[in-house]
Design an enzyme around this catalytic site. Structure first.
Site: not given
Ligand SMILES: *Cc1c(COP(=O)(O)O)cnc(C)c1O
Length: 416
Positions: A72, A174, A303, A351
């Protein structure tokens, strides 16, 4: 090859291209020109996957259950088609995915071994069930509704019985039939010739936890469900409930098949388990130094100026950021590997970029390889930054570190 026009020759490299500097590397077709220029990439060692499969098989011993590999989330970030192809050739019994879409992707990649769709939800009016069967995927079901839908569909088509695995909720709360709904579910299957029960599954909630009682309880509930199924004359087929931790720690949870994810990728969910010695992490994220500068005492980096030099420092910039899945929460905490030696991050991970203090890495130069996840050997030594290490620095888990490596990081496949 690709029909798409491209102006950049690096993107034209055929599949299976050999990169002289890196050994045998198959260049993924989806590498966009921008990916090909930036030196940041995830290298997936396909031989490690085979080695991990063998280590798991050895651990399971001679009367071993089948191994159904869990692929998955794009095979935990490793790239599901390539991982599936490797494991299929290595003789794995079957594969498991969470989503129908993930199963379809593997069929479209030409994978032929059984694929179990574990998620168990199939959209409005259970339409996804039809798609699953049309693609020769094995759906997991747990509602009488789903059984009836399949029955109508098979009758309308006049096809052979739909093979399914049923899921029982033994303690995760679940998905799956609750124990008190299970009798009705198997009764429906028993009276529906269009639906064939090929397996019964459950999922462990606490297999890696200190307390073994919840797992023992789940195994017991699962065994009761198996007995109930046989009591009404239904053969439950393949029984399976163990993830990596369950498989390693609880032989009683192995039943007919085990479903390792993490261990296949070379990580143990149990820090103390001896299998760790035999597992090889299959994925490594590397980049290169793209800028280098010396800053004076009092100057700051990044930053918010969260890193301020107290003496002259050499700062290397690497093109890896939180948009690549390198968590911002690692700022001021993690180290990367340069020339085989650890060097700490300096300032905030942004980023697209991060800064590294390489003052104590003699010889660090533009173009040097920087490993942010995995092992590196260099002139100054050998070291490893594991997914576990990054996870523990940020309060994450290793599964999360792997699955967060973003689409912007091209996967390169290595067959040493
Ligand atoms: C993810 C998953 C697994 C594999 O878990 P690991 O801890 O990675 O081995 C097994 N079964 C189910 C149902 C899962 O969702």
């Amino acid at each position: 090859m690709s029909q798409e026009p491209t102006t950049l020759s690096t993107a034209d490299a055929p599949q299976g291209d050999v990169d002289e500097h890196e050994g045998r590397m198959a260049r993924p077709r989806r590498a966009a020109p921008a990916d090909a220029i930036r030196p940041t990439r995830a290298e997936v060692n396909l031989a490690a996957l085979r080695q991990n499969l063998r280590a798991i098989e050895r651990r399971l011993g001679p009367s071993r259950p089948e191994v159904w590999g869990v692929l998955k989330a794009d095979a935990y970030g490793h790239g599901a088609p390539a991982v599936a192809r490797t494991l299929e050739r290595a003789g794995i019994a079957g594969l498991c995915v969470a989503l129908l879409e993930e199963g379809i992707e593997l069929r479209e990649a030409g994978i032929r071994i059984p694929i179990l769709v574990m998620g168990g939800y199939y959209g409005h009016h259970h339409r996804g069930l039809e798609e699953a069967l049309a693609r020769d995927l094995t759906p997991v079901v747990y509602h009488v509704d789903q059984v009836q839908h399949l029955s109508r569909w098979v009758r309308a088509r006049g096809t052979h019985a739909a093979a399914v695995h049923l899921k029982i909720d033994t303690g995760m709360s679940r998905l799956g039939a609750r124990p008190d709904e299970f009798e009705a579910l198997i009764a429906a299957v028993a009276s529906t010739p269009e639906v064939k029960m090929q397996g019964l599954m459950s999922h462990l909630a606490c297999a890696d936890g200190a307390d073994v009682a919840p797992t023992r309880d789940q195994i017991e509930k699962f065994s009761s469900a198996v007995a109930a199924t046989r009591r009404i004359g239904l053969e439950p087929g393949t029984l399976h409930m163990a993830n990596s931790a369950g498989m390693l720690r609880f032989p009683a949870a192995r039943f007919d098949a085990v479903r390792p994810g993490l261990a296949l990728y070379g990580l143990s969910p149990l820090a103390s388990d001896e299998i760790q010695r035999d597992l090889v992490p299959a994925l490594r994220v590397r980049t290169e130094i793209v800028a280098l500068r010396d800053i004076e005492a009092g100057e700051a980096v990044g930053y918010g100026h969260t890193f301020r030099a107290t003496s002259r420092r050499r700062i290397a910039t690497i093109p890896v950021g939180y948009a690549d899945g390198f968590p911002r929460a690692l700022s001021g905490k993690a180290s990367v590997l340069v020339r085989g030696k650890r060097a700490p991050l300096a300032g905030i991970v942004s980023m697209d970029l991060a800064a590294v203090d390489v003052t104590d890495v003699p010889g660090a130069a533009l173009g040097d390889e920087v490993v942010v996840l995995g092992a590196q050997e260099g002139p100054l030594g050998r070291d490893v930054v594991s997914a576990d290490e990054l996870a523990s620095l940020t309060g994450a888990i290793s599964w999360e570190i792997l699955t967060h490596i973003s689409r912007r990081v091209p996967r390169f496949y290595r067959e040493p």
